[in-house]
Structure formats: C-alpha cells, structure tokens
Motif scaffolding. Structure first.
Motif, PDB file in Angstrom:
ATOM      1  N   LYS A 183       0.834  -1.212   0.000  1.00 27.93           N
ATOM      2  CA  LYS A 183       0.000   0.000   0.000  1.00 27.93           C
ATOM      3  C   LYS A 183       0.862   1.253   0.000  1.00 27.93           C
ATOM      4  O   LYS A 183       0.544   2.252  -0.661  1.00 27.93           O
ATOM      5  CB  LYS A 183      -0.925  -0.002   1.220  1.00 27.93           C
ATOM      6  N   GLU A 236       2.076   1.840  -3.434  1.00 26.76           N
ATOM      7  CA  GLU A 236       1.003   2.376  -4.282  1.00 26.76           C
ATOM      8  C   GLU A 236       0.775   3.855  -4.001  1.00 26.76           C
ATOM      9  O   GLU A 236       0.571   4.656  -4.915  1.00 26.76           O
ATOM     10  CB  GLU A 236      -0.289   1.577  -4.041  1.00 26.76           C
ATOM     11  N   ARG A 249       3.495   5.745  -5.660  1.00 24.16           N
ATOM     12  CA  ARG A 249       3.258   5.861  -7.109  1.00 24.16           C
ATOM     13  C   ARG A 249       2.183   6.893  -7.408  1.00 24.16           C
ATOM     14  O   ARG A 249       2.296   7.685  -8.348  1.00 24.16           O
ATOM     15  CB  ARG A 249       2.869   4.487  -7.687  1.00 24.16           C
ATOM     16  N   GLU A 250       1.092   6.886  -6.593  1.00 24.38           N
ATOM     17  CA  GLU A 250       0.005   7.857  -6.777  1.00 24.38           C
ATOM     18  C   GLU A 250       0.505   9.278  -6.546  1.00 24.38           C
ATOM     19  O   GLU A 250       0.161  10.208  -7.288  1.00 24.38           O
ATOM     20  CB  GLU A 250      -1.134   7.531  -5.806  1.00 24.38           C
TER      21      GLU A 250
END
Length: 616
Positions: free
Chosen positions: A70, A73, A76-77
């Motif tokens: 998580k 992620e 990356r976001e």
C-alpha cells in the motif's frame, strides 16, 4: 506449656525427610476437584495461547507485507500527482516536435489551419429553432414555374462550360442551371428590360448571367463577385418575379405577406436596395402589371410613415436585422408565407456580429424557403458554414473571393501621420468631384470634414454615431452633387452605389484587408474605371502591409518600393502562399488572422459584460 508441641512438630518433619531419603514416594497433598479442573483449564488455555501467537505472528508478517504494498502504491500515486499539466504539455510538445521534424512546413501549416477551421466550424447551422428541435431537414429545392427557353435547355454541359469559361465564372453544386447571356432569354418582363436600357444596362454581367437563372430555378445559392458587378440586380429581380407571380395568382390583402425578405447589414445599404426595388416595381406597374408593395424596415425611421403599406399587405421587405426582429416580435407582419430570403454582404451577416440575429429571424419561418447569400468578400470559412445551412446550394464565383476590382487603379503612398491632412488636399486635385474619403476612426472622420470645410471644400460626414437624419442628408446631398466630398467610416463601404465616383481616398488603411477591398470598390463600378489612393505609414501594421502587397500583385498593380521590402515569413521558411480561409487575405494564414483576433476579442468582451451584468 508452649514448647513441647514445637519439639514434637520438628521430630515429625525429620521423620518425613528421612523417609524420602530412603526412596519412598513423596507425599502429595490433597487438591480439591474444583481446583484440579481450574488447573487443567489453565494448561489448555496456555497451550492454545501459544498456537494463537504463532498465527498472530504469521498474520502480522502478512499485514506488514500488505502495508508495504500500500505504501508503494501511495508513493506511485503521489508521483502521478506530482506530474503537473505543464509537464504533460511539455512532453506532448516534445513528442509533437519529434513528429514535426519529419514533416514539411507546408503540411504543418495545413494541419494547423484545418484544426482551427474545425474549431470555427463547430457552430449550429443557420436554421429555425423549430427545424433544429424537430430535426427537420429539406433535401429538395423549392419548385418554381420558371423554365429556360428550349434551345438553352437543349445545350450540352460542354457548351455551358465554354460560356462560363468565357466569362470567368466558376460554379459548384449539383445540376447547376445553364448560364443565359441575355435578359430577354431569362424571360424578364419587357417593362424591366426597358427600364434597364434607360439606365444603360443592356446585357447581364457575369454574376447576373449565371446567378439570375439559378435564382429563378428555386435553388439556394452563394453568389461571389467583385464590387460594382451588379449583385443587387441578381437577387432583387428573382424576388420581384416571385412576388409578381403570387400577386397575379391571388392578390394580397391586409395582414398577408411578405413573400420575400432581403437582409442588409447597414441602414444605408438597405435604403439603397429598397429604392432600386421600388424603381423596378414602378416600371412594371406603368406597363399594366399588378402593383407590388415593398416595406423598408430599418432603425432610425418611423414605421408609421409606411402604415399604408402595412395596411394593404406586403410583397417584399428590405430590412436590417434589429428592426426586422422588433417588427416580427410585435406581430406587425409574419413569415408564414415567406419563401425567399436573401442576405446581402452575407459574410458580415453570418459573422459573429449578426449571427444570433439571423438565427432569431430564421425562427419566424414556418416552411421551407429559398436562401441566397451574396458578397464580394466571402472567405472559405463562411462558404463552408453557409453550405451546411442551404439545400443543394449552387456556388457561383466570379474571380477569387476577396480579390480587388480590376477596374480600379490602386495607388499606395507613404505619408507621415502629421502630413496626411495637407497631402489630402493635394490628392483631391487628381480628379474632379465627387470623391469619397475613408477613415476607420469616427473622431478622425469629423476632424477631416472640419478641416475640409475650413479649406473651402464642400464636405459631408457619415459614421455610425450620426443620427439617421444626418446620415440620410449626407448621402442624398452627396448623390445629388450638392456636396463634392463625403468623409466616411466603414459604414459607407459595404455595397453602397454612388454614380460617377472616380476617386476614393483611404486616409487610414483598415486592419482587415477585406474592408479595404470594399472601400476601393466604391469606384470602378459597372464597367467604369476609377482611382483609389491609400495612405500608409509606420502606424500601419506590417501584417496589413503584406496583405496589401499581395493584393496589388494579384491585380497587376504597381507595388511601391517600401512595400516590396516587406518580407513574408512563410516564403522565407519555404511555405506556400494561400489565402486566409477566415478573411481571404493573401499575406497571412489563419494562425495570425487579424479578423479572427478581433472576433475573439469582441467575444471575450461580450462574455465579460454578461458575467458582470446583474450587479448593483
């Protein structure tokens, strides 16, 4: 008494200890059953607890792994969010630059123009609200009773093409009606022919030669021809003939009509068209034909003066958009039976200034009508947009749209701003009066008139801020010969026909080249020759000078040295010379069109006004 028991207890403990040492079983104290159960439960609980710890440890490891995923992620976001629109735009531009490196300049210009034209063309077609709402589309042209003579109907397409080539007529469209070289063969009544001959009009001009048969056939039409080529006759005669046929079939009474409407962008042009129609209708009436009633519907005049016309039924209305909408909304007349609509100077009518008004007028039509658009300067943008709104249209083009009249001698002179007034007096000596002087600035128009009056020159002025009475007086006194010079803004440059004008002086060169074409077109009309003198200096934009240079070259005129030195960046980069699809100028493309910039500026200004409206 307390000591003997203590001794006895110690002896017992020693005896027990000695027994354990001798290998005997140890003494197990008694534990109650309830307590034993509790002990067993505690052991079981301890065993299960160790298993849960193992599971918890394994679950914890899994959760840690999920948390790591998580977090990755989220990172990356966050990185995606950090890529701003600017960075993306830069990447797109970089990619486009790489692609463009493999393309020629000509292809790039074509692509840019097509993209901009597509954006401009994303407009609703000219149709009534009822037709747009119900999706009504007409596929067939209006049917008329007119037919060309048999010997003309029997001509082959090759013969028709040879006649068009002879008169430099270009046509586009399906089943184009044949050109007719005489008014008599067009079946125009002898009364009108006699009236035309009295005004030294003996044979049709190229736009009339092809345009009148096209209009008589009921076809929608786009007519393009240079200034002074007789476009007014080409669209007025068909309207008169349609009205005459309707009146002969069943006379009009109060509340009926009109059968045709002609829209003009200015009051002066509408008044001129109205006077021409009245003259032709009077010629018919004198020869025994039914009387046709024409209504002039423009701002600045009292409509009660034409009450007698309204009370008897109307055949033709000549109008400016604003007053026409007012009369239709007040139900002074209606378009229930109107079958003919013509827009003079149509490029101005369809442009942003009048487009909404034209749509409003369209909404009053109840059935199909024949639509004609005429102008001397109709760029490709307007042609494409108009063709979407017409039914099987025929395009009749005499020469390039936006080209200058070849009967006008164009003289361009470099004059410093402070020397213009003095040099104007010298230019007035070139030819005898009458002379028209054009300036784009209303205050400058008044200044020029005042200067000329002080120098003893009989001059009148006309611009948009003048009252209707002042404008009418200026035109009438100039046409009658009482005044020698008329100083005017652009309001007098569109379509107005003045007799015997030999000289036009453009005091301030307009920014848009099509305005220049209209202004010099006030001379050299109906086959006569004329002179146009234009003042330019450092205040004239280089873009405008380049447009002017190419216009002179196209017309075979002398190009002065200071214009020769104006270089075209497109030529320097190996580009191809093409006319601007928005304004028709030869010296620029759509990307730097002054007309498009002005239109965008006016649109933004109107949006700001609308956004700011409603406040206290």
């Amino acid at each position: 008494m307390a000591e003997p028991p203590q001794k006895k207890r110690r002896v017992d403990e020693e005896e027990n200890t000695s027994k354990l040492d001798d290998g005997e079983e140890p003494y197990v104290p008694y534990v109650p059953v309830k307590q034993q159960r509790m002990q067993r439960l505690q052991k079981l609980a301890a065993a299960r607890g160790s298993q849960h710890e193992v599971k918890a440890a394994s679950n914890a490891q899994g959760e840690d792994k999920l948390d790591e995923e998580k977090e990755e992620e989220r990172q990356r976001e966050r990185a995606r969010r950090e890529r701003t629109l600017l960075k993306e735009a830069q990447e797109v531009q970089k990619k486009k630059a790489e692609e463009d490196a493999h393309k020629t300049l000509e292809k790039k210009v074509e692509e840019e123009e097509s993209e901009m034209l597509a954006a401009i063309a994303a407009r609703r077609k000219l149709a009534s609200d009822l037709e747009l709402a119900k999706g009504i589309q007409y596929t067939e042209s209006l049917k008329t009773s007119w037919r060309p003579p048999k010997h003309i109907r029997e001509r082959t397409e090759e013969e028709n093409a040879r006649i068009r080539e002879k008169y430099h007529i270009l046509v586009e469209g399906e089943d184009v009606p044949p050109p007719i070289e005489t008014f008599a063969e067009m079946k125009i009544p002898p009364a009108i022919l006699k009236h035309l001959k009295s005004n030294r009009i003996n044979s049709p001009t190229p736009i009339q030669l092809q345009g009148i048969p096209t209009a008589f056939s009921g076809r929608d039409m786009i007519g393009i021809a240079f200034t002074g080529s007789g476009k007014t006759l080409a669209f007025c005669i068909p309207a008169i003939m349609m009205a005459l046929e309707a009146e002969a079939r069943l006379p009009f009474i109060r509340g009926e009509g009109p059968i045709g409407v002609i829209l003009c962008p200015s009051r002066e042009l509408a008044n001129q068209t109205f006077e021409n129609i009245q003259a032709w209708c009077s010629a018919l009436e004198k020869d025994g034909y039914p009387r046709l009633r024409t209504l002039l519907c423009i701002g600045g005049i009292s409509m009660s003066d034409q009450g007698h016309t309204l009370s008897q039924g109307i055949h033709i209305v000549v109008a400016t958009p604003g007053r026409l909408i007012d009369m239709l909304e007040k139900k002074k007349f209606n378009f229930d039976g109107c079958k003919y609509m013509c827009m003079d100077e149509a490029d101005r009518m369809i442009d942003l200034g009048f487009e909404d008004d034209v749509r409003t007028i369209m909404s009053f039509f109840k059935s199909q009508r024949q639509t004609l658009l005429f102008s001397a300067t109709m760029p490709r943008k307007i042609q494409d947009f108009a063709q979407q709104s017409l039914v099987r249209p025929v395009l009749v083009n005499v020469g390039r749209a936006g080209a200058a009249n070849l009967d006008v001698l164009q003289v361009v002179e470099y004059v410093k701003q402070e020397a213009k007034m003095v040099y104007l007096l010298e230019c007035l000596q070139k030819t005898p009066p009458p002379v028209i002087v054009f300036s784009e600035n209303k205050n400058e128009v008044d200044d020029i008139q005042e200067y000329l009056l002080l120098k003893g020159v009989e001059a009148v002025a006309i611009h948009g801020s003048k009252t209707q009475e002042e404008r009418q007086y200026a035109i009438k006194s100039f046409k009658s010969g009482k005044k020698d010079v008329m100083v005017a803004s652009g309001v007098a440059s569109k379509g107005l026909d003045f007799n015997e004008i030999q000289h036009v002086i453009i005091f301030t060169m307009p920014k848009e080249i099509e305005d220049y074409v209209h202004q010099i077109g006030r001379t050299g009309r109906s086959g006569k020759t004329g002179i146009a003198t234009t003042f330019v200096n450092m205040n004239t934009p280089e873009q405008t000078l380049l447009d002017l240079k190419y216009l002179l070259m196209e017309a075979g005129q002398k190009v002065p040295a200071f214009l020769q030195s104006v270089e075209d960046p497109r030529v320097a980069q190996g580009g191809v010379l093409k006319s601007c699809p928005v304004c028709g100028g030869l010296g620029h493309g759509i990307a730097n069109c002054p007309k498009l910039e002005d239109t965008h500026r006016r649109t933004m200004a109107s949006h700001r006004i609308n956004d700011g409206g409603g406040g206290y």
